[in-house]
Design a protein around this motif. Structure first.
Motif, PDB file in Angstrom:
ATOM      1  N   ASN A  97       0.995  -1.252   0.068  1.00 48.76           N
ATOM      2  CA  ASN A  97      -0.047  -0.031  -0.178  1.00 48.76           C
ATOM      3  C   ASN A  97       0.798   1.254  -0.086  1.00 48.76           C
ATOM      4  N   ASP A 154       1.162   6.619  -6.893  1.00 51.03           N
ATOM      5  CA  ASP A 154       0.234   7.711  -7.163  1.00 51.03           C
ATOM      6  C   ASP A 154       0.665   9.177  -7.385  1.00 51.03           C
ATOM      7  N   GLN A 200       2.301  -0.600 -10.513  1.00 49.06           N
ATOM      8  CA  GLN A 200       1.074  -0.577  -9.849  1.00 49.06           C
ATOM      9  C   GLN A 200       0.402  -1.951  -9.997  1.00 49.06           C
ATOM     10  N   ALA A 201       0.173  -2.498 -10.908  1.00 49.00           N
ATOM     11  CA  ALA A 201      -0.209  -3.905 -11.450  1.00 49.00           C
ATOM     12  C   ALA A 201       0.529  -4.725 -10.751  1.00 49.00           C
ATOM     13  N   TYR A 209      -0.927  -4.570  -6.990  1.00 46.97           N
ATOM     14  CA  TYR A 209      -2.136  -5.162  -6.734  1.00 46.97           C
ATOM     15  C   TYR A 209      -2.366  -6.744  -7.046  1.00 46.97           C
ATOM     16  N   MET A 240      -5.477  -8.399  -5.446  1.00 45.34           N
ATOM     17  CA  MET A 240      -6.605  -7.618  -6.115  1.00 45.34           C
ATOM     18  C   MET A 240      -6.448  -7.813  -7.647  1.00 45.34           C
ATOM     19  N   GLU A 267      -8.953  -7.700 -10.175  1.00 43.55           N
ATOM     20  CA  GLU A 267      -9.431  -6.965 -11.253  1.00 43.55           C
ATOM     21  C   GLU A 267      -8.561  -5.605 -11.195  1.00 43.55           C
ATOM     22  N   GLU A 268      -8.109  -5.143 -10.160  1.00 49.21           N
ATOM     23  CA  GLU A 268      -7.394  -3.995 -10.320  1.00 49.21           C
ATOM     24  C   GLU A 268      -6.214  -4.134 -11.177  1.00 49.21           C
ATOM     25  N   GLU A 289      -6.754  -4.207 -14.621  1.00 53.82           N
ATOM     26  CA  GLU A 289      -7.193  -3.149 -15.398  1.00 53.82           C
ATOM     27  C   GLU A 289      -5.964  -2.242 -15.639  1.00 53.82           C
ATOM     28  N   MET A 290      -4.971  -2.245 -14.658  1.00 53.22           N
ATOM     29  CA  MET A 290      -3.598  -1.687 -14.916  1.00 53.22           C
ATOM     30  C   MET A 290      -2.708  -2.016 -15.923  1.00 53.22           C
TER      31      MET A 290
END
Length: 252
Positions: A184, A191, A207-208, A211, A216, A218-219, A222-223
């Motif tokens: 995190n 970010d 970021q991927a 996640y 995570m 799904e996130e 998406e990345m």
């Protein structure tokens, strides 16, 4: 007709830009003429900037509140230029601060009626355009330096997370607690880097990875999808040159 997105992704720490709005392009079997801004600034434009960027710079002052709170970064706005030249579908593609984001959108909305629509095979067509506005407080570290610092701090936190996750001297619950905290923290640093360097493939990759390790899925997907889109877009850079726009608002 399906909207066409004409833009170029920005690579991490490689801040090249080109901002002409003239000319036409042959993409696959389609002859594309991009939308052109025809406002006042279009008549007397700096060779290194597009007319819309000159318009934005001439019509936005660095807000006092943002300066007092040391808010800086690159606001990314995506919008559609319709076949009749009207503007619609405003989206913040890279957020810095709600006030600054809204300020840029308000400025672009005032250009309603100043656009010549894009053409595909001689037919007016809706096209999306992405414009970036850099709010830069002079005297601070450069965006390059700041983004690099956040980026490498993020990787350090990620590495600590992986070390905690594989530390057999810790209980499973402590492994998860410590690794989650580090992942995190890594995302928080990424970010901050994104505010300064939007749409960067390296940032999206890390970021991927964070996640993924946080479970995570799904996130993470998406990345990776966004990253793959930018990589593919980079391959069209020579054909799409001129559709990446950056305006800079500075205050000493």
């Amino acid at each position: 007709m399906k909207k066409m997105l004409l833009l170029i992704g920005m690579c991490f720490l490689a801040f090249g830009l080109c901002a002409q709005e003239e000319g036409s392009y042959l993409l696959s079997d389609q002859h594309v003429v991009p939308p052109q801004f025809e406002g006042e600034s279009a008549k007397d434009v700096n060779v290194n900037q597009s007319p819309i960027c000159c318009y934005i710079q001439n019509n936005i002052d660095y807000p006092e509140m943002a300066r007092e709170n040391y808010r800086e970064g690159i606001v990314g706005i995506e919008f559609t230029i319709e076949p009749d030249g009207s503007l619609s579908n405003f989206v913040v593609s890279n957020a810095v601060d709600h006030y600054l984001d809204d300020l840029v959108i308000s400025c672009i909305k005032k250009t309603e009626g100043m656009w010549k629509p894009g053409m595909v095979n001689n037919t007016p067509s809706p096209m999306e355009k992405r414009v970036y506005v850099k709010f830069d407080l002079e005297g601070n570290d450069s965006f390059n330096e700041l983004a690099e610092r956040y980026y490498f701090n993020a990787i350090k936190h990620f590495t600590k997370g992986e070390n905690a996750q594989s530390n057999n001297l810790l209980t499973a619950s402590k492994q998860k607690k410590k690794s989650t905290r580090q992942y995190n923290a890594s995302l928080a640093q990424l970010d901050k880097a994104t505010v300064l360097f939007p749409n960067d493939v390296a940032i999206l990759y890390w970021q991927a990875k964070n996640y993924e390790n946080l479970g995570m899925e799904e996130e993470m997907l998406e990345m990776m999808e966004r990253r793959n889109e930018l990589v593919a877009m980079k391959l069209l850079e020579e054909e799409l040159v001129g559709h990446y726009d950056l305006a800079t608002i500075r205050k000493k």
